[in-house]
Enzyme design. Structure first.
Site, PDB file in Angstrom:
ATOM      1  CB  SER A  10     -37.235 -57.087  41.007  1.00  0.00           C
ATOM      2  OG  SER A  10     -36.182 -56.947  40.058  1.00  0.00           O
ATOM      3  CE  LYS A 104     -25.204 -58.285  38.691  1.00  0.00           C
ATOM      4  NZ  LYS A 104     -25.701 -59.677  38.813  1.00  0.00           N
ATOM      5  N   GLY A 135     -22.909 -59.860  41.614  1.00  0.00           N
ATOM      6  CA  GLY A 135     -22.659 -61.298  41.632  1.00  0.00           C
ATOM      7  C   GLY A 135     -23.904 -62.058  41.239  1.00  0.00           C
ATOM      8  CB  SER A 137     -27.977 -62.007  43.273  1.00  0.00           C
ATOM      9  OG  SER A 137     -27.452 -60.879  42.598  1.00  0.00           O
ATOM     10  CE  LYS A 190     -24.351 -60.825  34.674  1.00  0.00           C
ATOM     11  NZ  LYS A 190     -25.814 -60.765  34.868  1.00  0.00           N
ATOM     12  NE  ARG A 254     -36.433 -57.194  33.852  1.00  0.00           N
ATOM     13  CZ  ARG A 254     -36.704 -55.947  34.194  1.00  0.00           C
ATOM     14  NH1 ARG A 254     -36.038 -54.962  33.610  1.00  0.00           N
ATOM     15  NH2 ARG A 254     -37.625 -55.669  35.094  1.00  0.00           N
ATOM     16  CG  ASN A 255     -29.383 -59.996  30.102  1.00  0.00           C
ATOM     17  OD1 ASN A 255     -29.223 -59.054  29.355  1.00  0.00           O
ATOM     18  ND2 ASN A 255     -29.293 -59.874  31.426  1.00  0.00           N
ATOM     19  CD  GLU A 280     -28.463 -52.749  32.087  1.00  0.00           C
ATOM     20  OE1 GLU A 280     -27.851 -52.278  31.112  1.00  0.00           O
ATOM     21  OE2 GLU A 280     -28.936 -52.046  33.006  1.00  0.00           O
TER      22      GLU A 280
END
EC number: 1.1.1.94
Length: 331
Positions: A10, A104, A135, A137, A190, A254-255, A280
């Site tokens: 994606s 990330k 960032g 997004s 994060k 997804r997190n 992640e």
């Protein structure tokens, strides 16, 4: 300049389309034939964007050799694949390139930041610099050209500006920064906080709870990031609080989605059994928990989400234990 985007998922697709919109020479490389043929033949990537028609000039290929004459290579693959991709492309490169990282997280075995991994596996003769394009997004929004702001972070200020100018347009605004440690740590950490946010939502908690989690989560991000060598002020920007807000609040994440399912079940076992997506924050929670313990850094939220994920702790009990910690001033 020729740009090759590696990764037809994606985010890679969305970023390649940004470059097409900007009139740049870009090609998208992926190893999934279905995605590549869909892009080439139908101007779609239906696996990720069911109803989105992509830029007609966006082309994709299954031939990794396309990197040979690139000036810029954008790595848009999960953190677990960064090392193998760098090993694959390094012998193919014919000149020094700017490598743009969009991942990330941390290396799955060494816990290195991704820029460090790239420098280790792309030879100095082929690597002009590393720029992290990171960032708040979501690809689902960038691909339909919704207004977004991110950062190009690099130890090389000139190359950060090159990437800033390459990607910026009327819907994507790119800032530059040079706090590589703070920015990469912020966007990785994060993700773990976002898993916790999803868990709390799955348990049925509301806006008050999420506000508290994000605020105290930011405090943990700053505490950990500064201990790692980052600057506190970085975490008040796009790669800190900005990315934290979007990842903790959106069902595109997804997190958040993974945490939500864990909270709804009040158990992480089903996640480990059935999940097939890259999340992640799950890996990041383990890395940060282990590093924080070694360094003596107080990370109560990360420790609790680690306990839920890796020690089988009841999510409701974790939430209760956070609330019943010793009372203290806010700091």
């Amino acid at each position: 300049m020729k740009t090759v985007v590696i990764g037809s998922g994606s985010w890679g697709t969305a970023l390649a389309q940004v470059l097409c919109d900007n009139g740049q020479d870009v090609i998208l490389y992926g190893n999934c034939r279905e995605q590549i043929e869909d892009i080439e033949q139908n101007h779609r990537n239906s696996m990720f964007f069911e109803d989105v028609e992509l830029h007609p000039d966006l082309h994709a290929t299954l031939e990794v050799e396309v990197v040979a004459d690139a000036d810029i290579i954008v790595l848009s693959v999960p953190t677990i694949a960064i090392e193998s991709v760098c090993r694959q492309i390094d012998p193919l490169l014919k000149k020094s390139v700017i490598v743009v990282n969009t991942s990330k997280g941390f290396h799955p075995e060494t816990n290195e930041r991704i820029s460090e991994v790239i420098r280790r596996f792309i030879s100095p003769a082929h690597l002009h610099s590393v720029v992290s394009l990171i960032g708040p997004s979501h690809a689902e929004e960038v691909v339909i050209r919704l207004l977004t702001a991110i950062c190009a972070v690099s130890l090389n200020d000139d190359d950060a500006k090159v990437i800033q100018e390459l990607f910026s347009n009327d819907y994507l605004r790119v800032y530059t920064g040079n706090d590589e440690i703070g920015s990469e740590t912020g966007v990785a950490l994060k993700n773990a906080i976002a898993v916790a946010s999803g868990v709390l939502s799955g348990l049925g908690y509301g806006d008050n709870t999420r506000a508290a989690l994000m605020t105290r989560g930011l405090a943990e991000m700053i505490r950990f990031g500064v201990a790692m060598g980052g600057k506190a002020e970085t975490f008040i920007g796009l790669t800190g609080i900005g990315d934290l807000i979007v990842t903790c609040s959106s069902r595109h994440s997804r997190n958040f989605q993974a945490g939500y399912e864990i909270g709804k079940a009040n158990d992480a076992q089903a996640f480990w059994k059935y999940n097939k997506k890259t999340v992640e924050g799950v890996r990041t929670a383990k890395v940060v928990h282990e590093l924080a313990e070694k360094m003596g850094i107080e990370m109560p939220i990360v420790n609790e989400i680690y306990s839920v994920l890796y020690e089988g702790k009841d999510p409701k009990r974790s939430a209760r234990d956070l609330m019943l910690r010793d009372l203290k001033p806010e700091a």
